[in-house]
Design an enzyme around this catalytic site. Sequence first.
Site, PDB file in Angstrom:
ATOM      1  N   GLN A 189      42.691  25.201  49.636  1.00  0.00           N
ATOM      2  CA  GLN A 189      42.645  25.549  48.217  1.00  0.00           C
ATOM      3  C   GLN A 189      42.074  24.339  47.458  1.00  0.00           C
ATOM      4  OE1 GLN A 189      44.949  24.237  45.746  1.00  0.00           O
ATOM      5  NE2 GLN A 189      44.208  25.534  44.093  1.00  0.00           N
ATOM      6  N   TYR A 191      42.739  22.271  45.181  1.00  0.00           N
ATOM      7  CA  TYR A 191      43.432  21.031  44.820  1.00  0.00           C
ATOM      8  C   TYR A 191      43.868  20.226  46.039  1.00  0.00           C
ATOM      9  CZ  TYR A 191      43.620  23.088  40.137  1.00  0.00           C
ATOM     10  OH  TYR A 191      43.297  23.659  38.929  1.00  0.00           O
ATOM     11  N   LYS A 192      43.399  20.628  47.217  1.00  0.00           N
ATOM     12  CA  LYS A 192      43.753  19.891  48.439  1.00  0.00           C
ATOM     13  C   LYS A 192      42.559  19.020  48.860  1.00  0.00           C
ATOM     14  CE  LYS A 192      47.196  22.420  47.720  1.00  0.00           C
ATOM     15  NZ  LYS A 192      48.329  23.048  48.294  1.00  0.00           N
ATOM     16  N   LEU A 193      42.749  18.257  49.925  1.00  0.00           N
ATOM     17  CA  LEU A 193      41.747  17.262  50.332  1.00  0.00           C
ATOM     18  C   LEU A 193      40.399  17.894  50.694  1.00  0.00           C
ATOM     19  CD1 LEU A 193      42.043  14.070  50.770  1.00  0.00           C
ATOM     20  CD2 LEU A 193      41.861  14.632  53.181  1.00  0.00           C
TER      21      LEU A 193
END
Length: 395
Positions: A189, A191-193
């Site tokens: 998603q 907002y992840k790395l």
Amino acid sequence: MAPDGQILPPNTYDAEPIPEAARAEIDRLLSSGDLFRYTAAKDAPVALLEEEFAALLGSRYALAVSSCSAALFLSLKALDLPRGARVLIPAFTFAAVPSAIVHADCTPVLVEVGENYRIDLEDFAAKLPDASAVMISHMRGHTSDMDRIMELADAAGIPVIEDAAHSLGTVWGGRNIGTIGKVGCFSFQSYKLVNAGEGGILVTDDPEIAARAVIMSGAYEENWKKHPGFQNSFCHWQNRLPLYNLRMQNLSAAVIRPQLPEIARRVADGRRNHDYMASLLNGSGLLSVPAALPPEERAPDSIQFNLSGDWTDAQALAFQRAAKQRGVSVQVFGLSEGNARAFWNWQFLGQTPDLPRTRAMLMRACDVRLPARLTIPELDVMANALIGAARSARA
Ligand SMILES: *Cc1c(COP(=O)(O)O)cnc(C)c1O
């Protein structure tokens, strides 16, 4: 930068561009229309991603799916737990985690979390005997004591699933987070790395769990043959398990694959940013960042800190507002209305338990995004804004 040369607080929600290499592959997929992972006989982008991700983590199997929540759900289904089975989770996690457990017809049991955002091992040990599985969320990339957790769970014969949604690149005692439990689940998603908008992947070394998860993810008929590294344990499960159709499509894999070589740099930059910011905040005497546990090498893309000393709710809210005025968006987990990470908001569980330690932590724990692309001067501006806001809220 402002016209007078002053550095402004960065927008921490802006993403890094997707590597240029994704374009050619996306163009190729658009012109051929080959978007479904099982259309090609072999080497579909999703299958290649699975092969590369398993190699990156050092796992035998990887299964790419539509989200980390889907991966968590499939992990529970693959464990074949009885209906209503109790699954331990830390009470500090994202609402999607207890939701995945409900979705799998199991019952989430919330375990206390301490001021350092890690699971309370005493409460964990007390609740373990009645549990059928453990789902450890390394919330915001904070790793709970995996040595103790595995020791206790192994002794009780209870499987551990790692919710490593936010922990890609984190290492615990030399081992990749997500490879310590029976199954590890990651998120792509935004907002992840690694950012694909949406997406998830699970890794495991267990061929039975892998086989069951692959079938249930939607490998109908003989499509399991298109998964790298799988043997005949699949024949056994064919048509004997429901198809939940949680597959990843090729366009997502085309966006993800060129980001895999970027992970090491993002981890190093994120850790540098986090530790730099932590030293500034800790120096203020008003804000405190809990230290990593000794075996833990983190991969942060956000920072969490506590309001140290005795703050009232009004002061904590004043801090949130003052930081916003200074251009930095900060959330006190327990004080932002309807926050999906505050367990008392999980009304879908029916009754939520009373967990005073976790509640106290959430009422004073703050959350600020800290993407890897930020520069040291931007971090200085952010830290000054946060410390200034804390001073004004306490004045
Ligand atoms: C983001 C996140 C999830 C959910 O991931 P999705 O891919 O959005 O389903 C679960 N657990 C944690 C700890 C997360 O940070």
